[in-house]
Scaffold this motif. Sequence first.
Motif, short mmCIF file in Angstrom:
data_model
loop_
_atom_site.label_atom_id
_atom_site.label_comp_id
_atom_site.label_asym_id
_atom_site.label_seq_id
_atom_site.Cartn_x
_atom_site.Cartn_y
_atom_site.Cartn_z
N ILE A 79 10.25 -1.24 -5.94
CA ILE A 79 9.29 -1.06 -5.62
C ILE A 79 9.16 -2.18 -4.53
O ILE A 79 8.70 -1.93 -3.21
CB ILE A 79 8.19 -1.59 -6.54
CG1 ILE A 79 8.10 -0.66 -7.19
CG2 ILE A 79 6.37 -1.97 -5.31
CD1 ILE A 79 7.22 -0.59 -8.68
N THR A 80 9.93 -4.04 -4.53
CA THR A 80 9.81 -4.58 -3.39
C THR A 80 10.38 -4.13 -2.71
O THR A 80 10.40 -4.15 -1.39
CB THR A 80 10.69 -6.00 -4.53
OG1 THR A 80 9.79 -6.54 -6.06
CG2 THR A 80 10.24 -6.53 -3.25
N ILE A 81 11.97 -3.27 -3.04
CA ILE A 81 12.34 -3.06 -1.61
C ILE A 81 11.99 -1.86 -0.44
O ILE A 81 12.03 -1.98 0.70
CB ILE A 81 13.86 -2.16 -1.90
CG1 ILE A 81 15.17 -3.37 -2.55
CG2 ILE A 81 14.50 -1.75 -0.79
CD1 ILE A 81 15.88 -2.61 -3.59
N LEU A 82 11.06 -1.38 -1.42
CA LEU A 82 10.08 -0.16 -0.19
C LEU A 82 9.45 -0.88 0.81
O LEU A 82 8.91 -0.73 1.91
CB LEU A 82 9.70 0.96 -1.02
CG LEU A 82 8.94 1.64 -0.78
CD1 LEU A 82 9.90 2.67 0.64
CD2 LEU A 82 8.09 2.38 -1.36
N SER A 83 8.71 -1.75 -0.14
CA SER A 83 7.61 -3.08 0.43
C SER A 83 7.76 -3.83 1.42
O SER A 83 7.54 -3.42 2.94
CB SER A 83 6.79 -3.03 -0.72
OG SER A 83 6.07 -4.70 -0.37
N VAL A 84 9.30 -4.37 1.15
CA VAL A 84 9.80 -4.85 2.23
C VAL A 84 10.37 -3.82 3.51
O VAL A 84 10.16 -4.31 4.78
CB VAL A 84 11.16 -5.44 1.51
CG1 VAL A 84 11.82 -6.80 2.67
CG2 VAL A 84 10.89 -6.83 0.76
N GLY A 85 11.35 -3.00 3.23
CA GLY A 85 11.53 -2.13 4.61
C GLY A 85 10.51 -1.38 5.28
O GLY A 85 10.20 -1.87 6.72
N PHE B 82 1.32 -0.85 -0.09
CA PHE B 82 0.06 -0.51 0.03
C PHE B 82 0.41 1.44 0.08
O PHE B 82 0.60 2.14 -0.93
CB PHE B 82 -0.64 -0.06 1.13
CG PHE B 82 -2.20 1.11 1.47
CD1 PHE B 82 -2.22 1.40 -0.27
CD2 PHE B 82 -2.83 1.69 1.90
CE1 PHE B 82 -4.03 1.99 -0.08
CE2 PHE B 82 -3.59 2.13 1.91
CZ PHE B 82 -4.39 2.63 0.99
N THR B 83 2.37 1.28 0.17
CA THR B 83 3.06 2.36 0.37
C THR B 83 3.81 2.12 -0.96
O THR B 83 3.61 3.76 -1.77
CB THR B 83 4.25 1.77 1.15
OG1 THR B 83 3.57 2.13 2.76
CG2 THR B 83 4.49 3.10 1.65
N ALA B 84 4.51 1.17 -1.35
CA ALA B 84 5.31 1.23 -2.42
C ALA B 84 4.24 1.44 -4.17
O ALA B 84 4.99 1.71 -4.72
CB ALA B 84 5.78 -0.33 -2.32
N VAL B 85 2.62 1.63 -3.60
CA VAL B 85 2.08 1.50 -4.84
C VAL B 85 2.13 3.36 -5.85
O VAL B 85 2.26 3.17 -6.52
CB VAL B 85 0.88 1.86 -4.34
CG1 VAL B 85 -0.35 2.73 -3.69
CG2 VAL B 85 -0.66 1.53 -5.92
N PHE B 86 3.18 4.34 -4.26
CA PHE B 86 2.76 5.58 -4.91
C PHE B 86 4.28 5.56 -5.38
O PHE B 86 4.32 6.28 -6.00
CB PHE B 86 3.10 6.51 -3.23
CG PHE B 86 1.47 6.43 -2.68
CD1 PHE B 86 0.20 7.13 -2.81
CD2 PHE B 86 1.32 6.08 -1.43
CE1 PHE B 86 -1.02 6.76 -2.69
CE2 PHE B 86 -0.47 5.61 -1.27
CZ PHE B 86 -1.37 6.49 -1.62
N LEU B 87 5.45 4.77 -5.23
CA LEU B 87 6.80 4.86 -5.66
C LEU B 87 5.67 4.20 -7.29
O LEU B 87 6.56 5.12 -8.64
CB LEU B 87 7.32 3.68 -4.57
CG LEU B 87 8.81 3.80 -6.08
CD1 LEU B 87 9.61 4.84 -5.61
CD2 LEU B 87 9.76 2.25 -4.95
N ALA B 88 5.60 3.05 -7.52
CA ALA B 88 5.05 2.45 -8.63
C ALA B 88 4.63 3.84 -9.61
O ALA B 88 4.62 3.66 -10.78
CB ALA B 88 4.39 1.92 -8.63
N LYS B 89 3.45 4.23 -9.05
CA LYS B 89 2.78 5.13 -9.84
C LYS B 89 3.72 6.38 -10.48
O LYS B 89 3.66 7.23 -11.38
CB LYS B 89 1.51 6.83 -8.41
CG LYS B 89 0.24 5.58 -9.52
CD LYS B 89 -0.42 5.54 -8.28
CE LYS B 89 -1.96 4.73 -8.35
NZ LYS B 89 -3.16 6.00 -7.66
N PHE B 90 4.91 7.41 -8.84
CA PHE B 90 5.76 7.77 -8.92
C PHE B 90 6.15 7.58 -10.35
O PHE B 90 6.88 8.60 -11.56
CB PHE B 90 6.76 7.98 -8.44
CG PHE B 90 7.95 8.67 -8.63
CD1 PHE B 90 8.07 10.46 -8.44
CD2 PHE B 90 9.00 8.44 -8.37
CE1 PHE B 90 9.14 11.16 -8.88
CE2 PHE B 90 10.20 9.40 -8.58
CZ PHE B 90 9.54 10.57 -9.05
#
Lengths: 353, 409
Positions: A115-121, A89-97
């Motif tokens: 995206i995976t790194i952000l999500s895992v983090g 749910f956080t990484a979706v904004f990175l993906a959109k960016f």
Amino acid sequence: MLKRWLQTITLTDVVVWAIGLIIGIAVIYGTISTLRADIYSTTQWIDLIIGGFKLGGIYALIALGYTLVYGILRMINFAHSEVFMSGPFTAVFLAKFLHAKGFYNSQPVISLLLITILSVGVSMGIALMLERIAYRPLRNAPRLVPLITAIGASFFLQYTFRGLYGNDLESYPTMKVLQGKLSLGIIQIQKADLIVIIAAFIMMMLLYIVVQYTKMGKAMRSVSEDKETAALMGIDVDKIIVSTFALGGASAGIAGILYVLIFNTAHFYMGFIPGLKAFTAAVLGGIGNVPGAWLGGMILGLLESLGPNLFLTGLGVPAVSQLKDAIAFTVLVLILIFRPTGLLGERLSKAKA
Amino acid sequence: MRNRLFVILSVLMIASMMLAGCGPAEEPYECTDTIGCVTVAPTDPVHIAYAMVIAGPDATLGIDSRNGAELAIDDKGGTVLDHSIRFDGEDDGCSAEGGQAAGTKLAADPTIVAVLGTSCSSALRVAMPLLSTAGFTVISASNTAVDLTLPGGENNHPGYLRTAHSDAFQGAAAAKFAIEYLMVTKAATIHDGSIYAEQLQQVFADEFVKLGGTITAQTAVDPNQTDMSSVLTDLATGSPELIYHPIFIQAGTQIIRQARQTTGLENTYLMGADGMFSPDVVEGAGDAVEGVFVSSPDFTAFGSSYNDKFLPAYEAKFGSAPLSIFHAHAYDAMNMVLACIENPSVTIKDEDGTLHIGRQALRDCMYATQNFAGLTGTLSCSEYGDCGAPVIAAYEYHAGEYPPEKVWP
């Protein structure tokens, strides 16, 4: 011997066996008549099996978080479904960016990695905060206390994320390279599905190796056997518990990304149902047991995907897929009746006895 | 001397008080309305509440309607009969549970004159008995389930009206579209257990069969379900040419994405209803949305002031194009309520500005609405509460584009 066995049988046992027998016969009869009626084509069966594997892989990765924490703390971390939700749910904004910058489709591998790194983090961070703030102060409290705390933490996290990102359905942009099907002989498989199945399998193997063969894994297992003795042997129990939560959080973060590769939407309560299913998978496989989580996840995924079409179509039940959860949970109840420790649970409890 | 003056003044004062008490102008208002009145003190606002889905995945539906109603208040300058308008409310959750909670909470507030809502028929079915007993007039901009205005039906309660079309029209229009425009003869339907979807697909199925088509299967999914492979594979065995899934955004988007990947359904037409008329569908379904149809009120049948005045005002106030499709219906609903409150047969206004609004009189006035010039058309209410001007059109989605393109009629 037989006489003594007969003496221990109660009426409840007989009823339970009868129920099991009836369901067993219904399943076998349904399966045979479905197969004889030849309603579904081979391709459709293969599609359903693939569907089962991909769901199973995701369930297994989430189930791992439940199982690891249960193994060590003997508590059910009900907030784990929110650990799973927080990453994607956080990484979706990175993906959109990244998509808006055009990077998403020109560099899909790097994008996916970021995206995976952000999500895992994020998932890991949430899991660690949970442990530090919500669970550690209650470590010596009666068992019901952390359980209720976990439920409270789950709601708290859900609504915190709703407050942070809003209550809209957020969609991941479509990744062009993952579109379309691959042909492997007679098997046609969606590229995204193939990646999910392979990634989930690799992750499970890696986690198994970590738990089984590394120093940290050995320490984790010894803490799970007996905290006090492990502490006497010089193991830093707090550190091991923290790394367990980190490991569970990381696998939930990866499961989250695999989940959105297939379903591509994220919202604040997306964790609830997969979390519940994964918990079921963990119990099915024997909670506290890593290969059990994998087995439980796979069985649950396959049951949900194949079960209704295979068992019920032949019995003439209309609109069978509505009963997929009923089938999955009936099987869970049956397995728990006959094996209360779950499929691989017994080995564990014997080892601990 | 001083004593005498005091006595005279006292006598005068008592006399004036007695006279004032007897005076005809200050006689206290006596409510003769059969189900009671709402009294609004001179400085108090007129309280109109909403019960709409404003959170969760279906929130765009409710927020869009609320925006429409707020614009109607703005057009009135924020006042009715020189009282400001208080417009607040509860989340109906687009579910029976949400309807129960919102209904209970609103029914306990005697200052409420009328309620706009609910967003979803499932919520109304539970909330309406509570709101009806409380004496409120309830008008919905987006309830479309057939049974809510069915004469003598158990779910048709006194005080309920709607500006939305009944699904008796929408389902039938979808079936006609399928036969006439898509020229298909085999269709399957999916609902999600909500009254809205369940009734809509049934109307569609009945009409489709009447027009000569065959229904291969009627099935259901869970509104929060994400994996559709089992249900779609099951449907594929009947090889339908069209799948009609008049459900909501979340599950509907997953069906669109996964149907294209299901063996046997690669070329099957997909069609949703007004619940899936949203930019979220385009975003969520990605490329798979290409060629998906939805039915909806026909925006081209709306009056010219919709494009000329309403849409610019909406964009100026809320910073975006409308989020869903019932904003204009909500705008009309609010205007109808305000028009009736202003009607002298409903509201008695004291000289000091106190309002006495008769609850039954308000209901009577609403039901008697005829030829009301609204944005969505000319509205006339039936005695069972149907006020909508149902003109249904079919729209086709194209990948990455919103709103979808009108293709029929």
